[in-house]
Design a protein around this motif. Structure first.
Motif, PDB file in Angstrom:
ATOM      1  N   CYS A   1      14.220 -12.445   3.455  1.00 17.49           N
ATOM      2  CA  CYS A   1      12.911 -12.017   3.978  1.00 17.49           C
ATOM      3  C   CYS A   1      12.018 -11.401   2.905  1.00 17.49           C
ATOM      4  O   CYS A   1      10.843 -11.143   3.152  1.00 17.49           O
ATOM      5  N   GLY A   2      12.571 -11.125   1.729  1.00 18.84           N
ATOM      6  CA  GLY A   2      11.699 -10.696   0.635  1.00 18.84           C
ATOM      7  C   GLY A   2      11.873  -9.261   0.152  1.00 18.84           C
ATOM      8  O   GLY A   2      10.935  -8.694  -0.414  1.00 18.84           O
ATOM      9  N   LYS A   3      13.054  -8.688   0.311  1.00 22.16           N
ATOM     10  CA  LYS A   3      13.263  -7.321  -0.178  1.00 22.16           C
ATOM     11  C   LYS A   3      13.309  -7.277  -1.709  1.00 22.16           C
ATOM     12  O   LYS A   3      12.697  -6.415  -2.328  1.00 22.16           O
ATOM     13  N   THR A   4      14.038  -8.223  -2.285  1.00 21.64           N
ATOM     14  CA  THR A   4      14.165  -8.215  -3.748  1.00 21.64           C
ATOM     15  C   THR A   4      12.803  -8.460  -4.396  1.00 21.64           C
ATOM     16  O   THR A   4      12.428  -7.799  -5.367  1.00 21.64           O
ATOM     17  N   VAL A   5      12.076  -9.409  -3.803  1.00 18.60           N
ATOM     18  CA  VAL A   5      10.754  -9.732  -4.319  1.00 18.60           C
ATOM     19  C   VAL A   5       9.840  -8.490  -4.277  1.00 18.60           C
ATOM     20  O   VAL A   5       9.116  -8.200  -5.226  1.00 18.60           O
ATOM     21  N   LEU A   6       9.913  -7.735  -3.195  1.00 23.72           N
ATOM     22  CA  LEU A   6       9.093  -6.521  -3.098  1.00 23.72           C
ATOM     23  C   LEU A   6       9.546  -5.454  -4.079  1.00 23.72           C
ATOM     24  O   LEU A   6       8.719  -4.730  -4.646  1.00 23.72           O
ATOM     25  N   SER A   7      10.841  -5.359  -4.269  1.00 25.62           N
ATOM     26  CA  SER A   7      11.310  -4.327  -5.200  1.00 25.62           C
ATOM     27  C   SER A   7      10.910  -4.716  -6.630  1.00 25.62           C
ATOM     28  O   SER A   7      10.609  -3.852  -7.451  1.00 25.62           O
TER      29      SER A   7
ATOM     30  N   ALA B   1       4.268  -3.214 -10.568  1.00 23.87           N
ATOM     31  CA  ALA B   1       3.021  -2.514 -10.254  1.00 23.87           C
ATOM     32  C   ALA B   1       2.976  -1.119 -10.880  1.00 23.87           C
ATOM     33  O   ALA B   1       1.897  -0.596 -11.187  1.00 23.87           O
ATOM     34  N   ALA B   2       4.133  -0.518 -11.099  1.00 23.89           N
ATOM     35  CA  ALA B   2       4.183   0.882 -11.540  1.00 23.89           C
ATOM     36  C   ALA B   2       3.393   1.167 -12.828  1.00 23.89           C
ATOM     37  O   ALA B   2       2.595   2.113 -12.863  1.00 23.89           O
TER      38      ALA B   2
ATOM     39  N   ASN C   1      12.737  10.184   5.136  1.00 21.88           N
ATOM     40  CA  ASN C   1      12.324   9.207   4.144  1.00 21.88           C
ATOM     41  C   ASN C   1      11.442   8.154   4.796  1.00 21.88           C
ATOM     42  O   ASN C   1      11.240   8.181   5.991  1.00 21.88           O
ATOM     43  N   LYS C   2      10.900   7.263   3.997  1.00 20.39           N
ATOM     44  CA  LYS C   2      10.001   6.261   4.546  1.00 20.39           C
ATOM     45  C   LYS C   2      10.735   4.926   4.653  1.00 20.39           C
ATOM     46  O   LYS C   2      11.158   4.365   3.644  1.00 20.39           O
ATOM     47  N   VAL C   3      10.898   4.451   5.878  1.00 23.06           N
ATOM     48  CA  VAL C   3      11.600   3.193   6.065  1.00 23.06           C
ATOM     49  C   VAL C   3      10.589   2.070   6.297  1.00 23.06           C
ATOM     50  O   VAL C   3       9.677   2.202   7.111  1.00 23.06           O
ATOM     51  N   LEU C   4      10.737   0.981   5.576  1.00 19.40           N
ATOM     52  CA  LEU C   4       9.874  -0.190   5.753  1.00 19.40           C
ATOM     53  C   LEU C   4      10.738  -1.351   6.241  1.00 19.40           C
ATOM     54  O   LEU C   4      11.730  -1.705   5.593  1.00 19.40           O
ATOM     55  N   ASN C   5      10.362  -1.928   7.376  1.00 17.83           N
ATOM     56  CA  ASN C   5      11.080  -3.106   7.864  1.00 17.83           C
ATOM     57  C   ASN C   5      10.540  -4.346   7.162  1.00 17.83           C
ATOM     58  O   ASN C   5       9.339  -4.603   7.179  1.00 17.83           O
TER      59      ASN C   5
ATOM     60  N   ALA D   1       0.837  -1.204   0.000  1.00 15.59           N
ATOM     61  CA  ALA D   1       0.000   0.000   0.000  1.00 15.59           C
ATOM     62  C   ALA D   1       0.873   1.255   0.000  1.00 15.59           C
ATOM     63  O   ALA D   1       0.593   2.220  -0.717  1.00 15.59           O
ATOM     64  N   VAL D   2       1.945   1.234   0.795  1.00 21.02           N
ATOM     65  CA  VAL D   2       2.845   2.394   0.834  1.00 21.02           C
ATOM     66  C   VAL D   2       3.473   2.604  -0.546  1.00 21.02           C
ATOM     67  O   VAL D   2       3.492   3.723  -1.080  1.00 21.02           O
ATOM     68  N   ILE D   3       3.932   1.521  -1.135  1.00 18.30           N
ATOM     69  CA  ILE D   3       4.572   1.627  -2.454  1.00 18.30           C
ATOM     70  C   ILE D   3       3.567   2.173  -3.481  1.00 18.30           C
ATOM     71  O   ILE D   3       3.895   3.061  -4.276  1.00 18.30           O
TER      72      ILE D   3
END
Ligand SMILES: Nc1ncnc2c1ncn2[C@@H]1O[C@H](COP(=O)(O)OP(=O)(O)O)[C@@H](O)[C@H]1O
Ligand SMILES: [Mg+2]
Length: 384
Positions: free
Chosen positions: A56-62, A68-69, A204-208, A30-32
């Protein structure tokens, strides 16, 4: 029950592989999406910084963010960097111009900027553009269409390179509002960015991006199974959840092995006996990951690390371990084993940088990056 032949195995263990169900990241998505919406409206979005341990899934989210863009705005152009960036603002801009905007030869920048000259009736573009011209050329391109710039494995960069990246972010956004920067990296990226300026992280917006909770973990297994017409019995699922500790990579390993097992047996319901049946295979895959991380430490340091982990056990298990407690345990242990605590700070930083333990942004306690790795270290150090 008569069964249809099973389809393809949906599970995707392995670095950067999009899982069949992206569990527990609704908030992050949602933030992205919000920030991408701001980008589309030229609102100069803040940068997004995703931090978390490996697996943990950083690459997958990026990657999700990249995919999505276009659905939010088809004009958005996307560029993804992995690892090391050029270490000057103009060089980053140069690379973006080359790769994204198809300005392939240096003189094309000169052409676009109109700094070429007429010499003897011929057009000559041999004027070398300055750094500022290149940055201005990028600003001009961004004015035409918004740019989503993703940097994965950002922690591989020095403070200087990241500083230059953020200067570019600021310069482009001040003029156009059309740049969204998304960084992903292991927790030490926070350390590096913080050293670039005290208030930096607040702007900036940090997401854990850490472990999944129990329900999210269940979904990571059950949703893909349901989509392929399979199910898992409660006892079997409980066991998988207990063994995975919310670690996304392990959930994918279990999912893949169990799917194959029940396909072999031509059954559509996974049972506890199947979990036992594939436990050895999954353990082998997990061991590869553990031994890889284990190898980041020398023999002597593993002993020290194991001692530190035992010393902090109670606080770790009750969620009360602060960085100061860890630093103290490290200093005491080094004092005992090496007679001096001079390495204490570096040693503590290494524990945090490798995310053996890490401090999620905005929290004041340390959590473990991969809980079962700690058990592995303690076991191994007993046997040396
Ligand atoms: N939210 C999630 N739900 C289920 N599986 C996930 C999730 N995020 C990542 N995974 C899986 O975890 C593994 C590691 O993901 P990756 O993006 O490479 O992590 P990182 O970049 O943080 O090291 C992959 O196998 C991926 O399919
Ligand atoms: Mg990654």
């Amino acid at each position: 029950m008569a069964s249809n032949p099973p389809g393809e195995n949906p599970f995707t263990p392995g670095s950067g592989r999009m899982p069949p169900h992206l569990a527990g990241r609704e908030h992050e998505q949602a933030v992205i999406s919000d920030f991408t919406g701001e980008l589309s409206r030229s609102k100069a979005p803040q940068a997004i910084i995703m931090v978390g341990p490996r697996g943990c899934g950083k690459t997958v989210l990026s990657n999700w963010c990249r995919e999505a863009a276009p659905g939010i705005d088809s004009k958005i152009r996307v560029k993804k960097f992995k690892g090391k960036l050029p270490n000057e603002e103009a060089l980053i801009a140069r690379e973006l111009l080359d790769q994204l905007f198809d300005l392939r030869r240096p003189d094309e920048v000169t052409t676009r900027l109109g700094v070429g000259g007429f010499v003897g009736g011929e057009t000559r573009y041999d004027l070398k553009p300055t750094g500022q011209m290149i940055i201005n050329a990028l600003i001009a391109e961004c004015r035409r269409s918004p740019l989503l710039l993703i940097v994965d494995e950002a922690a591989e960069n020095s403070r200087e390179s990241l500083g230059e990246l953020f200067n570019l972010h600021q310069d482009v956004n001040a003029e156009t509002g059309n740049l969204l920067l998304v960084l992903a990296g292991t927790p030490n990226v926070v350390q590096v960015l913080r050293s670039a300026g005290a208030t930096f992280m607040n702007r900036n917006k940090v997401l854990n991006i850490g472990l999944l909770d129990e329900n999210e973990s269940r979904e990571a297994i059950t949703v893909p199974l349901a989509e392929t017409g399979m199910a898992i019995d409660k006892a079997a699922l409980d066991q998988v959840i207990a063994e995975s500790h919310g670690y996304p990579h392990f959930l994918q390993l279990w999912g893949r092995a169990l799917f194959n097992e029940s396909a072999r047996k031509n059954r559509q319901k996974i049972l506890l006996e199947d979990v036992h049946g594939v436990a050895g295979e999954v353990a082998n895959d997990k061991n590869i990951i553990y031994s890889d991380r284990y190898a980041e430490w020398s023999g002597q340091d593993i002993k020290i690390l194991a001692e530190v982990l035992s010393r902090t056990r109670e606080r770790r298990q009750s969620g009360q371990l602060a960085k100061a407690n860890l630093a103290e345990a490290v200093a005491l242990t080094l004092e005992e084993i090496e007679g001096t605590s001079s390495r204490a700070e570096a040693f503590t930083e290494k524990i945090l940088a490798t995310a053996c333990l890490w401090q999620p942004w905005g929290q004041d306690r340390l959590v473990s990056g991969l809980p079962s790795f700690i058990d592995y270290i303690l076991q191994m150090s007993d046997s040396i």
